[in-house]
Design a protein around this motif. Structure first.
Motif, PDB file in Angstrom:
ATOM      1  N   HIS A  14       0.090  -0.083 -17.079  1.00 41.07           N
ATOM      2  CA  HIS A  14       0.949   1.032 -16.673  1.00 41.07           C
ATOM      3  C   HIS A  14       2.054   0.597 -15.722  1.00 41.07           C
ATOM      4  O   HIS A  14       3.188   1.080 -15.824  1.00 41.07           O
ATOM      5  N   LEU A  15       1.773  -0.314 -14.796  1.00 43.52           N
ATOM      6  CA  LEU A  15       2.839  -0.742 -13.890  1.00 43.52           C
ATOM      7  C   LEU A  15       3.862  -1.598 -14.623  1.00 43.52           C
ATOM      8  O   LEU A  15       5.074  -1.488 -14.365  1.00 43.52           O
ATOM      9  N   ARG A  16       3.394  -2.427 -15.550  1.00 47.83           N
ATOM     10  CA  ARG A  16       4.335  -3.247 -16.322  1.00 47.83           C
ATOM     11  C   ARG A  16       5.244  -2.368 -17.171  1.00 47.83           C
ATOM     12  O   ARG A  16       6.455  -2.610 -17.270  1.00 47.83           O
ATOM     13  N   ASP A  17       4.676  -1.321 -17.788  1.00 43.16           N
ATOM     14  CA  ASP A  17       5.488  -0.424 -18.605  1.00 43.16           C
ATOM     15  C   ASP A  17       6.513   0.329 -17.767  1.00 43.16           C
ATOM     16  O   ASP A  17       7.625   0.583 -18.225  1.00 43.16           O
ATOM     17  N   ARG A  18       6.143   0.665 -16.538  1.00 41.53           N
ATOM     18  CA  ARG A  18       7.038   1.432 -15.681  1.00 41.53           C
ATOM     19  C   ARG A  18       8.137   0.567 -15.075  1.00 41.53           C
ATOM     20  O   ARG A  18       9.270   1.023 -14.919  1.00 41.53           O
ATOM     21  N   GLY A  55      10.008  -8.412   0.721  1.00 40.30           N
ATOM     22  CA  GLY A  55      10.444  -7.167   1.348  1.00 40.30           C
ATOM     23  C   GLY A  55      11.458  -6.394   0.532  1.00 40.30           C
ATOM     24  O   GLY A  55      11.456  -5.165   0.546  1.00 40.30           O
ATOM     25  N   ASP A  56      12.330  -7.091  -0.191  1.00 41.04           N
ATOM     26  CA  ASP A  56      13.389  -6.375  -0.892  1.00 41.04           C
ATOM     27  C   ASP A  56      13.243  -6.418  -2.409  1.00 41.04           C
ATOM     28  O   ASP A  56      14.106  -5.962  -3.125  1.00 41.04           O
ATOM     29  N   ARG A  57      12.149  -6.955  -2.902  1.00 39.37           N
ATOM     30  CA  ARG A  57      11.966  -6.990  -4.359  1.00 39.37           C
ATOM     31  C   ARG A  57      10.597  -6.454  -4.746  1.00 39.37           C
ATOM     32  O   ARG A  57      10.492  -5.384  -5.327  1.00 39.37           O
ATOM     33  N   VAL A  58       9.545  -7.165  -4.378  1.00 35.48           N
ATOM     34  CA  VAL A  58       8.207  -6.754  -4.803  1.00 35.48           C
ATOM     35  C   VAL A  58       7.864  -5.379  -4.256  1.00 35.48           C
ATOM     36  O   VAL A  58       7.469  -4.484  -5.007  1.00 35.48           O
ATOM     37  N   ARG A  59       7.994  -5.198  -2.947  1.00 33.86           N
ATOM     38  CA  ARG A  59       7.605  -3.918  -2.349  1.00 33.86           C
ATOM     39  C   ARG A  59       8.447  -2.764  -2.887  1.00 33.86           C
ATOM     40  O   ARG A  59       7.915  -1.702  -3.232  1.00 33.86           O
ATOM     41  N   ASP A  60       9.760  -2.962  -2.968  1.00 32.96           N
ATOM     42  CA  ASP A  60      10.629  -1.885  -3.447  1.00 32.96           C
ATOM     43  C   ASP A  60      10.315  -1.515  -4.887  1.00 32.96           C
ATOM     44  O   ASP A  60      10.240  -0.328  -5.240  1.00 32.96           O
ATOM     45  N   VAL A  61      10.155  -2.531  -5.743  1.00 36.01           N
ATOM     46  CA  VAL A  61       9.854  -2.269  -7.154  1.00 36.01           C
ATOM     47  C   VAL A  61       8.502  -1.567  -7.290  1.00 36.01           C
ATOM     48  O   VAL A  61       8.356  -0.600  -8.035  1.00 36.01           O
ATOM     49  N   TYR A  62       7.526  -2.052  -6.532  1.00 40.62           N
ATOM     50  CA  TYR A  62       6.193  -1.448  -6.605  1.00 40.62           C
ATOM     51  C   TYR A  62       6.217   0.014  -6.165  1.00 40.62           C
ATOM     52  O   TYR A  62       5.743   0.905  -6.887  1.00 40.62           O
ATOM     53  N   LEU A  63       6.766   0.304  -4.983  1.00 42.85           N
ATOM     54  CA  LEU A  63       6.733   1.658  -4.462  1.00 42.85           C
ATOM     55  C   LEU A  63       7.560   2.625  -5.304  1.00 42.85           C
ATOM     56  O   LEU A  63       7.246   3.818  -5.381  1.00 42.85           O
ATOM     57  N   ALA A  64       8.587   2.113  -5.969  1.00 43.62           N
ATOM     58  CA  ALA A  64       9.418   2.976  -6.805  1.00 43.62           C
ATOM     59  C   ALA A  64       8.742   3.312  -8.133  1.00 43.62           C
ATOM     60  O   ALA A  64       9.145   4.290  -8.785  1.00 43.62           O
ATOM     61  N   ASN A  65       7.718   2.543  -8.511  1.00 40.49           N
ATOM     62  CA  ASN A  65       7.168   2.705  -9.857  1.00 40.49           C
ATOM     63  C   ASN A  65       5.666   2.971  -9.909  1.00 40.49           C
ATOM     64  O   ASN A  65       5.167   3.359 -10.970  1.00 40.49           O
ATOM     65  N   VAL A  66       4.949   2.763  -8.833  1.00 38.09           N
ATOM     66  CA  VAL A  66       3.504   2.940  -8.905  1.00 38.09           C
ATOM     67  C   VAL A  66       3.179   4.409  -9.190  1.00 38.09           C
ATOM     68  O   VAL A  66       3.833   5.314  -8.682  1.00 38.09           O
ATOM     69  N   TYR A  67       2.185   4.624  -9.999  1.00 36.83           N
ATOM     70  CA  TYR A  67       1.801   5.955 -10.468  1.00 36.83           C
ATOM     71  C   TYR A  67       1.026   6.709  -9.387  1.00 36.83           C
ATOM     72  O   TYR A  67       0.301   6.145  -8.586  1.00 36.83           O
ATOM     73  N   ASP A  68       1.199   8.053  -9.372  1.00 30.34           N
ATOM     74  CA  ASP A  68       0.439   8.913  -8.461  1.00 30.34           C
ATOM     75  C   ASP A  68      -0.913   9.237  -9.092  1.00 30.34           C
ATOM     76  O   ASP A  68      -0.992   9.559 -10.296  1.00 30.34           O
ATOM     77  N   LEU A  69      -1.958   9.183  -8.283  1.00 30.18           N
ATOM     78  CA  LEU A  69      -3.304   9.473  -8.784  1.00 30.18           C
ATOM     79  C   LEU A  69      -4.006  10.572  -7.980  1.00 30.18           C
ATOM     80  O   LEU A  69      -5.146  10.921  -8.281  1.00 30.18           O
ATOM     81  N   LEU A  70      -3.343  11.106  -6.969  1.00 31.79           N
ATOM     82  CA  LEU A  70      -3.937  12.177  -6.161  1.00 31.79           C
ATOM     83  C   LEU A  70      -3.104  13.456  -6.259  1.00 31.79           C
ATOM     84  O   LEU A  70      -1.923  13.399  -6.534  1.00 31.79           O
ATOM     85  N   VAL A 102       0.865  -1.178   0.000  1.00 30.18           N
ATOM     86  CA  VAL A 102       0.000   0.000   0.000  1.00 30.18           C
ATOM     87  C   VAL A 102       0.900   1.226   0.000  1.00 30.18           C
ATOM     88  O   VAL A 102       1.727   1.384   0.912  1.00 30.18           O
ATOM     89  N   ASP A 103       0.763   2.098  -1.000  1.00 33.76           N
ATOM     90  CA  ASP A 103       1.597   3.294  -1.039  1.00 33.76           C
ATOM     91  C   ASP A 103       0.956   4.407  -0.210  1.00 33.76           C
ATOM     92  O   ASP A 103      -0.126   4.248   0.368  1.00 33.76           O
ATOM     93  N   ASP A 104       1.627   5.552  -0.121  1.00 31.68           N
ATOM     94  CA  ASP A 104       1.164   6.641   0.736  1.00 31.68           C
ATOM     95  C   ASP A 104      -0.223   7.137   0.330  1.00 31.68           C
ATOM     96  O   ASP A 104      -1.062   7.435   1.190  1.00 31.68           O
ATOM     97  N   GLU A 105      -0.473   7.252  -0.975  1.00 31.61           N
ATOM     98  CA  GLU A 105      -1.769   7.744  -1.429  1.00 31.61           C
ATOM     99  C   GLU A 105      -2.900   6.820  -1.007  1.00 31.61           C
ATOM    100  O   GLU A 105      -3.934   7.273  -0.488  1.00 31.61           O
TER     101      GLU A 105
END
Length: 345
Positions: free
Chosen positions: A299-303, A330-345, A221-224
């Motif tokens: 979009h996440l796959r492209d990023r 902890g060191d792959r999925v989460r890091d990759v996701y948080l570094a690349n997930v798009y902002d929507l707010l 879950v990202d900050d947004e």
């Protein structure tokens, strides 16, 4: 039962179905699996293959090809998932040496959401769409769908115990939040349980939708999304169910768990206002909860450029792959996701 004992199982399908019963699976679910798996056995027999234990990848491919001659693609995918789960279980207990359906299902997954005729919505345009959603419940629901790739039924099945949020005040107000054992030490995470089926009880409540996943998925879950969920929880009414659903109605069915139909109707309302939904329009035109899963995937796959991480989050990967991503969560999925997930707010 040891692997040595399991190897001597004379009727693998019968053994699997019996174990499903021991695990509490509903009779209707077992009947559906039996119908598909016995038909699979009959197909193998017609090709001179001595049962599921002797089947290889090509035999499984041939079976899937034969299904396409009779059934819609969604049904083919369902039947293939039944067979894959059967092989996965029998491999885990030591009755079979390998799962020949692994690559077959992965190849099928590669075609998901690949339709180039779908409506294309940019991240910037989707951001404008989300900005028009003011109600905390509606915004939280839409953001979960857009930022996690969950299916609508999986969203509706989330209970408070499945949601870990590191947000001041939320845990004090909801002591049951994030109490799943797998969430210990993993703040800001959603737990998606594969063992939730329509018509069967989970956490003390009979569910109206199934979670169509092969294994447990831990979704960051990202900050947004964390802020949106905290805002919703601040006004969430008391739930009718002791299972404490994350999302419950604030309208006519006050306090009742949201259903997939409720979510679809909500998304349709906002999509119509945006000009993204027309009565009679098909998947290529209308924006629906399933479209949000397509948006997430694309979009996440492209990023990220990492198909494995995206497939893990979608719940599509096979056992051998998902074990890798679960171990390195902890060191792959989460890091990759948080570094690349798009902002929507």
């Amino acid at each position: 039962m040891s692997a040595e004992e399991a190897v001597d199982v004379e009727d693998p399908v019968g053994y699997f179905l019996e174990d499903m019963g021991y695990h509490g699976k509903h009779e209707r679910t077992r009947a559906a699996y039996e119908r598909v798996l016995r038909a699979f056995e009959a197909f193998l027999d017609s090709r001179g293959v001595a049962g599921p234990r002797a089947a290889d990848r090509r035999a499984c491919l041939a079976w899937v090809a034969s299904l396409r001659e009779e059934y819609a693609e969604s049904t083919v995918a369902t039947y293939a998932s039944y067979c894959n789960r059967f092989y996965s279980y029998m491999t885990q207990v030591g009755a079979f040496d390998a799962n020949p359906m692994t690559l077959v299902v992965e190849e099928m997954d590669e075609t998901i959401d690949a339709d180039p005729t779908r409506r294309e919505v940019t991240v910037a345009r989707m951001r404008e769409f989300v900005a028009g959603i003011r109600h905390p419940l509606d915004r939280a629901v839409v953001l979960v769908l857009l930022k996690t790739g969950l299916r609508v039924g999986e969203l509706c099945n989330l209970d408070l115990r499945d949601v870990a949020l590191a947000h001041a005040g939320v845990r004090e107000a909801y002591p049951d939040l994030g109490t799943r054992g797998r969430l210990d030490g993993r703040p800001d995470t959603l737990f998606v349980d594969p063992d939730v089926s329509a018509g069967e009880a989970a956490n003390g409540e009979v569910r109206s939708a199934s979670n169509k996943r092969k294994r447990v998925t831990l979704v960051p879950v990202d900050d947004e999304l964390r802020r949106a969920l905290a805002r919703w929880l601040a006004i969430r009414p008391d739930a009718r169910s002791e299972a404490d659903p994350l999302f419950c109605s604030t309208s006519g069915s006050w306090g009742a768990r949201l259903t997939p139909e409720m979510v679809r109707k909500t998304v349709e309302t906002y999509a119509r206002d945006a000009g993204w939904y027309r009565t009679g329009g098909g998947a290529a035109e209308n924006v629906t909860p399933h479209y949000f899963r397509h948006f997430f995937t694309t979009h996440l796959r492209d990023r990220t450029g990492d198909r494995g991480v995206v497939k893990y989050l979608r719940g599509d990967v096979a056992d051998d792959v998902i074990d890798t991503y679960t171990h390195n969560w902890g060191d792959r999925v989460r890091d990759v996701y948080l570094a690349n997930v798009y902002d929507l707010l």
